[in-house]
Scaffold this active site. Structure first.
Site, mmCIF file in Angstrom:
data_model
loop_
_atom_site.group_PDB
_atom_site.id
_atom_site.type_symbol
_atom_site.label_atom_id
_atom_site.label_comp_id
_atom_site.label_asym_id
_atom_site.label_seq_id
_atom_site.Cartn_x
_atom_site.Cartn_y
_atom_site.Cartn_z
ATOM 1 N N HIS A 106 0.404 -0.942 -0.083
ATOM 2 C CA HIS A 106 -0.132 -0.362 -0.246
ATOM 3 C C HIS A 106 1.022 1.339 0.173
ATOM 4 O O HIS A 106 1.966 1.233 -0.259
ATOM 5 C CB HIS A 106 -1.066 0.208 1.348
ATOM 6 C CG HIS A 106 -1.675 -1.136 1.270
ATOM 7 N ND1 HIS A 106 -2.071 -2.192 0.369
ATOM 8 C CD2 HIS A 106 -1.914 -2.389 2.089
ATOM 9 C CE1 HIS A 106 -2.726 -3.157 0.619
ATOM 10 N NE2 HIS A 106 -2.824 -3.433 1.659
ATOM 11 N N GLU A 155 -1.274 1.695 7.659
ATOM 12 C CA GLU A 155 -0.652 -0.218 7.828
ATOM 13 C C GLU A 155 0.693 0.269 7.175
ATOM 14 O O GLU A 155 1.645 -0.478 7.205
ATOM 15 C CB GLU A 155 -1.293 -0.859 7.089
ATOM 16 C CG GLU A 155 -0.318 -2.285 6.753
ATOM 17 C CD GLU A 155 -1.083 -3.302 5.652
ATOM 18 O OE1 GLU A 155 -0.511 -3.874 5.212
ATOM 19 O OE2 GLU A 155 -2.628 -2.791 5.112
ATOM 20 N N HIS A 173 3.179 -7.148 4.792
ATOM 21 C CA HIS A 173 1.607 -6.419 5.177
ATOM 22 C C HIS A 173 1.739 -6.782 6.830
ATOM 23 O O HIS A 173 1.672 -7.421 7.021
ATOM 24 C CB HIS A 173 0.828 -6.820 4.467
ATOM 25 C CG HIS A 173 0.784 -6.684 2.949
ATOM 26 N ND1 HIS A 173 -0.141 -6.028 2.419
ATOM 27 C CD2 HIS A 173 1.119 -7.101 2.101
ATOM 28 C CE1 HIS A 173 -0.386 -5.421 1.213
ATOM 29 N NE2 HIS A 173 1.088 -6.435 0.881
ATOM 30 N N GLU A 197 1.946 -11.626 6.617
ATOM 31 C CA GLU A 197 0.834 -10.548 7.580
ATOM 32 C C GLU A 197 1.588 -10.795 8.866
ATOM 33 O O GLU A 197 1.774 -11.753 9.662
ATOM 34 C CB GLU A 197 -0.852 -11.047 6.900
ATOM 35 C CG GLU A 197 -1.385 -11.296 5.909
ATOM 36 C CD GLU A 197 -1.603 -9.545 5.744
ATOM 37 O OE1 GLU A 197 -1.512 -8.572 6.762
ATOM 38 O OE2 GLU A 197 -2.568 -9.606 4.232
#
Length: 265
Positions: A9, A24, A78, A146
């Site tokens: 992102h 994030e 992430h 993640e």
């Protein structure tokens, strides 16, 4: 060995933040920066970034760059989330590969998952498959990690911690080094300690927008300056040797309604 690190992102990506405001991207990019520095301890390793602090790089552009550079491995970093915006119970680590489970990518995912769970102490949610763009469109072995949940009151304390971010980076680098038999350098370069923690309040294509934000900040008692970098007009509000000083300024800016982030330059 060429490695592409992808901090998922961008700092202005809508919705990608915790209920109490941690973006994030702030976590993702910090881990990528620490990992890049750790890879400097290995011989014949070149690290590229798929992301940018200036903008949210489109997924196609990220994978196109990795493919054109012919990198050997792609690691996307992430922080997870669950639910529609509030605090929820899911917590822990999970690592993704493409549904065909490419053998080397799957082995790398196993090593990353194991290292992250052992080093962080968070629950092991396992290795999973997904048709994510960065896993599907890359020509090299690719994984997506993640590293905790933005929506967990337990995990968010860790995600905000620089120590935890370093731990995550160390776990990922250790896994990559193990998978690809990287050799430690007998004469690694010294760590980069000359940077400053800078507080940025905005980046714009049009100078007028940057000037308008600068004027608003000045009217609220801040001392911003506008400068041009890589085709964008950026608004910076402070630069500090100590991150806690930058954090203090960010807290004040956010309490005044400004969207800001910290980066190490």
């Amino acid at each position: 060995m060429k490695i592409m690190l992808d901090a998922g992102h961008g700092y202005n990506t809508p919705g990608k933040r915790s209920p109490d405001g941690l973006r994030e991207y702030e976590f993702n990019r910090a881990v990528a920066n620490y990992a890049r520095d750790l890879f400097r301890n290995y011989e014949n390793v070149t690290v590229y970034f798929a992301h940018s602090d200036d903008r949210d790089v489109p997924l196609q552009e990220r994978t196109n760059r990795a493919n054109s550079l012919n990198v050997d491995a792609y690691v996307s970093i992430h922080a997870n989330a669950f639910g529609s915006g509030g605090w929820t119970s899911p917590s822990g680590i999970e690592t993704y590969v493409y549904p065909s489970r490419p053998p080397v990518a799957y082995q790398l995912a196993q090593k990353i998952q194991r290292n992250l769970v052992v080093e962080t102490g968070l629950p092991d949610r396992g290795i999973k498959t997904a048709d994510f763009h960065v896993l599907r469109e890359t020509k090299m072995d690719a994984v997506l990690a993640e590293c905790g949940f933005l929506t967990s009151k337990n995990d968010i304390k860790l995600l905000r911690s620089e120590e935890y971010r370093k731990t995550v980076a160390e776990a990922i680098v250790k896994a990559v080094a193990d998978q690809f038999n990287l050799k430690r350098s007998s004469n690694p370069p010294p760590p980069n300690t000359s940077g400053l923690y800078k507080v940025q309040a905005g980046a714009f294509q049009e100078k007028k927008n940057a000037d308008d934000l600068g004027a608003k900040l000045r009217s609220d008692g801040y001392t911003p300056y506008v400068y041009q970098d890589n085709g964008l007009y950026k608004v910076q509000v402070g630069a500090f040797e100590k991150k806690q000083n930058a954090n203090s300024l960010v807290s004040k800016l956010r309490s005044d309604g400004y969207e800001t982030f910290i980066y190490l330059d």
